[in-house]
Motif scaffolding. Sequence first.
Motif, PDB file in Angstrom:
ATOM      1  N   ILE A  52       0.856  -1.191   0.000  1.00  0.00           N
ATOM      2  CA  ILE A  52       0.000   0.000   0.000  1.00  0.00           C
ATOM      3  C   ILE A  52       0.892   1.242   0.000  1.00  0.00           C
ATOM      4  O   ILE A  52       1.863   1.317   0.755  1.00  0.00           O
ATOM      5  N   LEU A  53       0.555   2.206  -0.843  1.00  0.00           N
ATOM      6  CA  LEU A  53       1.346   3.433  -0.971  1.00  0.00           C
ATOM      7  C   LEU A  53       0.898   4.489   0.027  1.00  0.00           C
ATOM      8  O   LEU A  53      -0.272   4.557   0.398  1.00  0.00           O
ATOM      9  N   LYS A  54       1.870   5.316   0.430  1.00  0.00           N
ATOM     10  CA  LYS A  54       1.599   6.446   1.300  1.00  0.00           C
ATOM     11  C   LYS A  54       2.087   7.715   0.606  1.00  0.00           C
ATOM     12  O   LYS A  54       2.975   7.659  -0.242  1.00  0.00           O
ATOM     13  N   VAL A  55       1.532   8.844   0.976  1.00  0.00           N
ATOM     14  CA  VAL A  55       1.987  10.124   0.438  1.00  0.00           C
ATOM     15  C   VAL A  55       3.464  10.281   0.764  1.00  0.00           C
ATOM     16  O   VAL A  55       3.908  10.007   1.882  1.00  0.00           O
ATOM     17  N   GLY A  56       4.252  10.674  -0.236  1.00  0.00           N
ATOM     18  CA  GLY A  56       5.681  10.852  -0.070  1.00  0.00           C
ATOM     19  C   GLY A  56       6.509   9.657  -0.530  1.00  0.00           C
ATOM     20  O   GLY A  56       7.721   9.778  -0.678  1.00  0.00           O
ATOM     21  N   ASP A  57       5.873   8.496  -0.759  1.00  0.00           N
ATOM     22  CA  ASP A  57       6.599   7.337  -1.282  1.00  0.00           C
ATOM     23  C   ASP A  57       7.115   7.645  -2.683  1.00  0.00           C
ATOM     24  O   ASP A  57       6.493   8.403  -3.438  1.00  0.00           O
ATOM     25  N   VAL A  58       8.255   7.042  -3.033  1.00  0.00           N
ATOM     26  CA  VAL A  58       8.843   7.229  -4.359  1.00  0.00           C
ATOM     27  C   VAL A  58       8.901   5.869  -5.048  1.00  0.00           C
ATOM     28  O   VAL A  58       9.505   4.929  -4.528  1.00  0.00           O
ATOM     29  N   ILE A  59       8.268   5.786  -6.211  1.00  0.00           N
ATOM     30  CA  ILE A  59       8.272   4.569  -7.026  1.00  0.00           C
ATOM     31  C   ILE A  59       9.260   4.787  -8.162  1.00  0.00           C
ATOM     32  O   ILE A  59       9.196   5.797  -8.852  1.00  0.00           O
ATOM     33  N   GLU A  60      10.181   3.833  -8.362  1.00  0.00           N
ATOM     34  CA  GLU A  60      11.150   3.915  -9.461  1.00  0.00           C
ATOM     35  C   GLU A  60      11.014   2.655 -10.316  1.00  0.00           C
ATOM     36  O   GLU A  60      10.840   1.561  -9.783  1.00  0.00           O
ATOM     37  N   TYR A  61      11.113   2.832 -11.638  1.00  0.00           N
ATOM     38  CA  TYR A  61      10.944   1.686 -12.531  1.00  0.00           C
ATOM     39  C   TYR A  61      11.692   1.901 -13.834  1.00  0.00           C
ATOM     40  O   TYR A  61      11.906   3.033 -14.268  1.00  0.00           O
ATOM     41  N   THR A  62      12.104   0.795 -14.434  1.00  0.00           N
ATOM     42  CA  THR A  62      12.682   0.762 -15.774  1.00  0.00           C
ATOM     43  C   THR A  62      12.266  -0.561 -16.385  1.00  0.00           C
ATOM     44  O   THR A  62      12.358  -1.595 -15.736  1.00  0.00           O
ATOM     45  N   TYR A  63      11.784  -0.527 -17.607  1.00  0.00           N
ATOM     46  CA  TYR A  63      11.405  -1.761 -18.283  1.00  0.00           C
ATOM     47  C   TYR A  63      11.458  -1.539 -19.780  1.00  0.00           C
ATOM     48  O   TYR A  63      11.534  -0.412 -20.259  1.00  0.00           O
ATOM     49  N   SER A  64      11.436  -2.634 -20.527  1.00  0.00           N
ATOM     50  CA  SER A  64      11.400  -2.541 -21.988  1.00  0.00           C
ATOM     51  C   SER A  64      10.200  -3.321 -22.495  1.00  0.00           C
ATOM     52  O   SER A  64       9.716  -4.245 -21.834  1.00  0.00           O
ATOM     53  N   TYR A  65       9.712  -2.932 -23.653  1.00  0.00           N
ATOM     54  CA  TYR A  65       8.594  -3.643 -24.280  1.00  0.00           C
ATOM     55  C   TYR A  65       8.637  -3.383 -25.778  1.00  0.00           C
ATOM     56  O   TYR A  65       9.237  -2.417 -26.242  1.00  0.00           O
ATOM     57  N   TYR A  66       8.006  -4.268 -26.524  1.00  0.00           N
ATOM     58  CA  TYR A  66       7.889  -4.101 -27.968  1.00  0.00           C
ATOM     59  C   TYR A  66       6.510  -3.545 -28.287  1.00  0.00           C
ATOM     60  O   TYR A  66       5.499  -4.075 -27.819  1.00  0.00           O
ATOM     61  N   ASN A  67       6.469  -2.483 -29.066  1.00  0.00           N
ATOM     62  CA  ASN A  67       5.199  -1.906 -29.478  1.00  0.00           C
ATOM     63  C   ASN A  67       4.730  -2.663 -30.720  1.00  0.00           C
ATOM     64  O   ASN A  67       5.180  -2.401 -31.828  1.00  0.00           O
ATOM     65  N   THR A  68       3.830  -3.607 -30.533  1.00  0.00           N
ATOM     66  CA  THR A  68       3.374  -4.441 -31.643  1.00  0.00           C
ATOM     67  C   THR A  68       2.489  -3.666 -32.616  1.00  0.00           C
ATOM     68  O   THR A  68       2.417  -4.014 -33.787  1.00  0.00           O
ATOM     69  N   TYR A  69       1.856  -2.605 -32.146  1.00  0.00           N
ATOM     70  CA  TYR A  69       1.007  -1.802 -33.034  1.00  0.00           C
ATOM     71  C   TYR A  69       1.840  -1.191 -34.157  1.00  0.00           C
ATOM     72  O   TYR A  69       1.427  -1.155 -35.301  1.00  0.00           O
ATOM     73  N   PHE A  70       3.035  -0.705 -33.826  1.00  0.00           N
ATOM     74  CA  PHE A  70       3.922  -0.100 -34.828  1.00  0.00           C
ATOM     75  C   PHE A  70       4.932  -1.100 -35.383  1.00  0.00           C
ATOM     76  O   PHE A  70       5.828  -0.722 -36.124  1.00  0.00           O
ATOM     77  N   GLN A  71       4.813  -2.365 -34.999  1.00  0.00           N
ATOM     78  CA  GLN A  71       5.680  -3.443 -35.471  1.00  0.00           C
ATOM     79  C   GLN A  71       7.154  -3.094 -35.282  1.00  0.00           C
ATOM     80  O   GLN A  71       7.977  -3.252 -36.172  1.00  0.00           O
ATOM     81  N   GLU A  72       7.476  -2.630 -34.077  1.00  0.00           N
ATOM     82  CA  GLU A  72       8.853  -2.251 -33.779  1.00  0.00           C
ATOM     83  C   GLU A  72       9.760  -3.481 -33.730  1.00  0.00           C
ATOM     84  O   GLU A  72       9.361  -4.535 -33.258  1.00  0.00           O
ATOM     85  N   THR A  73      10.980  -3.333 -34.208  1.00  0.00           N
ATOM     86  CA  THR A  73      11.955  -4.409 -34.129  1.00  0.00           C
ATOM     87  C   THR A  73      12.917  -4.200 -32.962  1.00  0.00           C
ATOM     88  O   THR A  73      13.614  -5.116 -32.565  1.00  0.00           O
ATOM     89  N   GLU A  74      12.960  -2.996 -32.426  1.00  0.00           N
ATOM     90  CA  GLU A  74      13.784  -2.671 -31.258  1.00  0.00           C
ATOM     91  C   GLU A  74      12.844  -2.395 -30.083  1.00  0.00           C
ATOM     92  O   GLU A  74      11.811  -1.754 -30.251  1.00  0.00           O
ATOM     93  N   PRO A  75      13.198  -2.851 -28.890  1.00  0.00           N
ATOM     94  CA  PRO A  75      12.310  -2.577 -27.751  1.00  0.00           C
ATOM     95  C   PRO A  75      12.360  -1.109 -27.339  1.00  0.00           C
ATOM     96  O   PRO A  75      13.384  -0.453 -27.478  1.00  0.00           O
ATOM     97  N   SER A  76      11.236  -0.618 -26.866  1.00  0.00           N
ATOM     98  CA  SER A  76      11.184   0.714 -26.267  1.00  0.00           C
ATOM     99  C   SER A  76      11.593   0.575 -24.813  1.00  0.00           C
ATOM    100  O   SER A  76      11.190  -0.364 -24.134  1.00  0.00           O
ATOM    101  N   ILE A  77      12.404   1.507 -24.328  1.00  0.00           N
ATOM    102  CA  ILE A  77      12.841   1.510 -22.932  1.00  0.00           C
ATOM    103  C   ILE A  77      12.078   2.624 -22.215  1.00  0.00           C
ATOM    104  O   ILE A  77      12.045   3.757 -22.690  1.00  0.00           O
ATOM    105  N   VAL A  78      11.467   2.297 -21.104  1.00  0.00           N
ATOM    106  CA  VAL A  78      10.749   3.282 -20.304  1.00  0.00           C
ATOM    107  C   VAL A  78      11.395   3.314 -18.928  1.00  0.00           C
ATOM    108  O   VAL A  78      11.619   2.272 -18.315  1.00  0.00           O
ATOM    109  N   SER A  79      11.714   4.504 -18.476  1.00  0.00           N
ATOM    110  CA  SER A  79      12.309   4.667 -17.158  1.00  0.00           C
ATOM    111  C   SER A  79      11.666   5.881 -16.512  1.00  0.00           C
ATOM    112  O   SER A  79      11.414   6.878 -17.179  1.00  0.00           O
ATOM    113  N   GLY A  80      11.396   5.792 -15.238  1.00  0.00           N
ATOM    114  CA  GLY A  80      10.801   6.939 -14.585  1.00  0.00           C
ATOM    115  C   GLY A  80      10.723   6.767 -13.095  1.00  0.00           C
ATOM    116  O   GLY A  80      11.098   5.726 -12.545  1.00  0.00           O
ATOM    117  N   SER A  81      10.251   7.808 -12.455  1.00  0.00           N
ATOM    118  CA  SER A  81      10.002   7.745 -11.021  1.00  0.00           C
ATOM    119  C   SER A  81       8.773   8.586 -10.727  1.00  0.00           C
ATOM    120  O   SER A  81       8.472   9.534 -11.440  1.00  0.00           O
TER     121      SER A  81
END
Length: 86
Positions: free
Chosen positions: A41-70
């Motif tokens: 369960i999250l509380k106000v002030g918590d910091v979530i950090e993430y990085t992941y990759s995925y293939y966008n099949t709609y645009f038929q990508e051959t390279e994965p998209s990298i998403v990183s954020g907090s």
Amino acid sequence: GDRIDSCLADVCQELSRSKIQKLIKNGVCVLNSASVKPSQILKVGDVIEYTYSYYNTYFQETEPSIVSGSQVVDGPYVPEPVKRLN
């Protein structure tokens, strides 16, 4: 409060909730720099950090998209991702 997996499902819309749960369990998504369970369960002030990759099949990508954020939890709503790398 909201669960971390539920909040990330809203932010990372290209991933299923089960995929997000696996990322959390594998330590790819962390809360306050620590590994947590998807049911954390999250509380106000918590910091979530993430990085992941995925293939966008709609645009038929051959390279994965990298998403990183907090996110700083400032209430029940978590804003859009901070940064996309490509």
